[in-house]
Structures are given as C-alpha cells and as structure tokens.
Motif scaffolding. Sequence first.
Motif, short mmCIF file in Angstrom:
data_model
loop_
_atom_site.label_atom_id
_atom_site.label_comp_id
_atom_site.label_asym_id
_atom_site.label_seq_id
_atom_site.Cartn_x
_atom_site.Cartn_y
_atom_site.Cartn_z
N ALA A 39 0.79 -1.22 0.00
CA ALA A 39 0.00 0.00 0.00
C ALA A 39 0.83 1.28 0.00
O ALA A 39 0.31 2.33 -0.33
N ASP A 40 2.13 1.19 0.32
CA ASP A 40 2.85 2.47 0.40
C ASP A 40 2.99 3.15 -0.95
O ASP A 40 3.20 4.35 -1.04
N MET A 42 0.66 3.65 -2.84
CA MET A 42 -0.55 4.44 -3.00
C MET A 42 -0.47 5.80 -2.30
O MET A 42 -1.25 6.69 -2.59
N VAL A 43 0.47 5.92 -1.39
CA VAL A 43 0.58 7.18 -0.64
C VAL A 43 0.73 8.34 -1.58
O VAL A 43 0.06 9.36 -1.46
N PHE B 22 -2.87 3.72 1.80
CA PHE B 22 -1.47 4.05 1.88
C PHE B 22 -1.15 3.46 3.21
O PHE B 22 -1.91 3.57 4.15
N ALA B 23 -0.07 2.79 3.27
CA ALA B 23 0.10 2.10 4.53
C ALA B 23 1.51 2.19 5.01
O ALA B 23 2.33 2.78 4.37
N MET B 24 1.70 1.57 6.09
CA MET B 24 3.03 1.38 6.63
C MET B 24 3.72 2.72 6.81
O MET B 24 3.08 3.70 7.16
N MET B 27 7.07 7.18 2.97
CA MET B 27 8.14 6.87 2.03
C MET B 27 9.20 7.96 1.97
O MET B 27 8.95 9.12 2.30
N HIS B 125 12.09 0.93 1.95
CA HIS B 125 10.79 0.91 2.62
C HIS B 125 10.88 1.91 3.76
O HIS B 125 11.76 1.81 4.61
#
Lengths: 100, 252
Positions: A39-40, A42-43, B22-24, B27, B125
């Motif tokens: 999902a990152d 998608m940020v 959007f996760a984690m 970035m 990451h």
Amino acid sequence: MKNMKNKNLLVKNLFLILFTVLLMIIPLLTLKNADFEGADAMVGKVITQVNADFKPWFSPLWEPPSGEIETLIFALQAAVGAGFIGYYFGLLKGRKNAHR
Amino acid sequence: MKPLKIFFIIFTIMVLVPRVAFAMHIMEGFLPIKWCITWDLIAFPFVVMGILSIKKLVNTNPKIKMLLGLTGAFAFVLSALKLPSVTGSCSHPTGVGLGAVLFGPWVMSVLGMIVLIFQALLLAHGGITTLGANTFSMAVVGPLVSYLVYKGIKKAGGPLWLSVFLAAALGDLLTYVTTSLQLALAFPSNPGGFMTSFVKFMGIFAVTQVPLAIGEGLLTVVVINLLSAYNEEALVALSVVSKEVCCEEYEE
C-alpha cells in the motif's frame, strides 16, 4: 501435572496462531478482485490528490533492483528474526529440562 | 438476525471503502523538509531515553540481554510480514508492543529505529529523510500506547493475556493513526484543511490495520505465554507477573 500444563499451553498457543492465520486468509479468499498491492505505493497518489504540486524531494539511496531481490531481503529479515526466536525458546526449554 | 446484520454492515463497509490504502511507513522524500526536521527533533529525546533505559536494564540485570534480543527479533519478523487485509491491500504489523510490556515504554524507541533503518537502507521501505517521523509513530507512540494500556488493565485487575493482547493491538493501531496524523499535518486538504485530510487518511488506515493489529495482539500473547512457561524468573524480575501469581500456578 507439569506435563498437563505444558500441553494446555501448546493447545492454547496453537489455537491463537491458527486464529491469526485465519484472520489473514479470510481477506484472500473473500476479496477475489483485490490486488493486495503493497500500500505504500498508493501514498503518492493520495498526496498528489490533496496537494497536486508536491514532488518527492529525495529518493532512496539504494533500491532492491528487482522484486525478487526485494523478496529475498524481506525473507532474510524474517528468517533472521524467526531463527533468533527459535534459538531463544529452544535454549530456555533445554535449560528447564536439564534442571529437572 | 443480529449477528447477520452486523456482518452485513461490516461487509458493506468493506466494499464501499476505496481500494486504496497508503500504509506502513512514510516513504522516502514524501514529507516536506520542515516536517522531516520537526519529527527528527521530536523523536530524538525519546531515542536517547531508550538508550539510557537499555543501559540501566542491562546494568541491573545482565541476563536480560537475550530477552532484549528476543523483542528486537520479534519486531524484525513482524515488520517483514506484509499481510493481506480486508481493504484488499497489504500492510504490516510492528511488533513493538511486546518490548513495551516487558521493558516499559522507551526501550523500543531504539529497537524500532534499528528496524526502520534496516528497511530504509536495504528495502527502500520508509526512508532516511522520514526516519524521525516513522520512529515517532512506530517506536515512540506505539510502545507508549502499549505500555499505558497494559498498565491500565493490570491496575484494573484484568487478566495478563487481555492486557497484553490489547496493549499490542492498540499500540499497532495507534502507530498508524499517528502516521495519518503526520501526513494530514503535512498535507492538509485544500478545502477542509487538516481535519478533512486526517479523516481521509484515517478512514482508509483504520480499516486496513484492524485485522493486522488483532493478529499482532494474538501473537504477542503467544510469546508472553511461552515466556511465562519457560522464563518465569525474567517476568518476575521485570514485574510482568507477580511472585504470588507464579507460585499459585505452580501449585495447580
């Protein structure tokens, strides 16, 4: 009596782990059309939606050259951690048995 | 009828929630420079407190090193597992609740930051520029929430498994609430401002993270169960279980 207690613990823990696995499997089985993207990525989209002018101002110093290499590093990360956990509890169990 | 209705409502929410999460961690380069510096400054004293806290722990009880390693390893494994969730995207648990329950709120600031640095440098990451922000959410707020929940339930006389489960699960969840807050502060929605952005980020986030947080809670209980079976002395030394409780159990 001690043995019974350990057996109960094993059953309890296996049940907890099984439930965790089920929690993760259910979305996989029920959401057939989902792509389960990391999902990152998608940020960025959400951010540009809110603020169209924003551009990331720094990029990672090094990126895994391919998905395979990324998987390799993630797998290593998990393996090292799991290895240590296994070693730790193995050591404790061995010590406990030796004391008896 | 009632459980069916609840299931239907949850299912509807699952379908209606947009399939973007959007996760984690935030970035690399995705946080404006002033926010990067702000969060670096905010996170820094907590990391210092963590280092002091680890020093004190090791000095008073040198045997504790292995247990510190265990909590680090637990966070390492859980952060590597990107798990599927009900929103149709993936996120990963943090694994910092265990350390907070065992050692108090500050120790994990250091261990969590080490995990974040590893993932920023080798996996692209999270990121080095966003390290302060990510350390604050995962390694400061998460453990602090875990610790407070754990202490609160313990004080109220709740059972150990419940306090550990809720501590780990809520610590995990609040980590991502903090990330949403950080993003909303940096990217307020043009009409609507901060709150609109926050609700937007949160709506996506909370749902994705809930099953993972429950999973993390359960796995943390497994580790605590194993520790109380094989390393009761350490738990007593860290006053996770009191002496009377452990002796009662022995006599059962």
